[in-house]
Scaffold this active site. Structure first.
Site, PDB file in Angstrom:
ATOM      1  N   HIS A 135       8.775 -31.688  -3.361  1.00 58.16           N
ATOM      2  CA  HIS A 135       9.969 -32.453  -3.020  1.00 58.16           C
ATOM      3  C   HIS A 135       9.886 -32.989  -1.595  1.00 58.16           C
ATOM      4  O   HIS A 135      10.299 -34.109  -1.331  1.00 58.16           O
ATOM      5  CB  HIS A 135      11.221 -31.578  -3.170  1.00 58.16           C
TER       6      HIS A 135
ATOM      7  N   ASP B 108      17.710 -34.994  -1.985  1.00 56.92           N
ATOM      8  CA  ASP B 108      17.063 -34.615  -3.230  1.00 56.92           C
ATOM      9  C   ASP B 108      18.162 -34.272  -4.240  1.00 56.92           C
ATOM     10  O   ASP B 108      19.188 -33.694  -3.881  1.00 56.92           O
ATOM     11  CB  ASP B 108      16.178 -33.392  -2.972  1.00 56.92           C
TER      12      ASP B 108
END
Length: 114
Positions: free
Chosen positions: A16, A94
């Site tokens: 991520h 995210d």
């Protein structure tokens, strides 16, 4: 309005963090100020890697145009807006860090999930 300032918040995992850092670099190329947020745990490793990579191409210039910070709690946006001249104008988070999008909404800051 001035220079756009994005607060970028990845989920604290390698799969991520790396794409969010790549997005941050592209945003800088388009004139954004980017503050990249990590957890305290990941901050040291990311900072060391960024300093090493950046110093090879830009000696003595820190981490470059992306500001690297760690987050101990959710007061970060208020602290950035209170201490720096470049207030946060958007939050890119995210999808796994939904709390960040909720905080941005509460503060009236445009937000985007990545």
């Amino acid at each position: 309005m001035g220079v756009p300032h994005a607060l970028v918040i990845p989920y604290p995992a390698q799969g991520h963090v790396i794409p969010m850092m790549q997005l941050s670099r592209r945003m800088v190329e388009h004139g954004f100020i980017v503050t990249f947020v990590n957890t305290d745990f990941n901050h040291k490793r990311v900072l060391e890697a960024a300093l090493k990579a950046h110093s090879q191409s830009h000696p003595n210039k820190g981490t470059g145009p992306i500001r690297l910070v760690s987050i101990p709690d959710e007061t970060l946006i208020k602290e950035i807006n209170g201490l720096e001249g470049d207030s946060v104008t958007c939050v890119v988070a995210d999808v796994s860090t939904g709390w960040a999008l909720d905080v941005a909404k509460k503060l009236g800051i445009p937000r985007a999930a990545f």
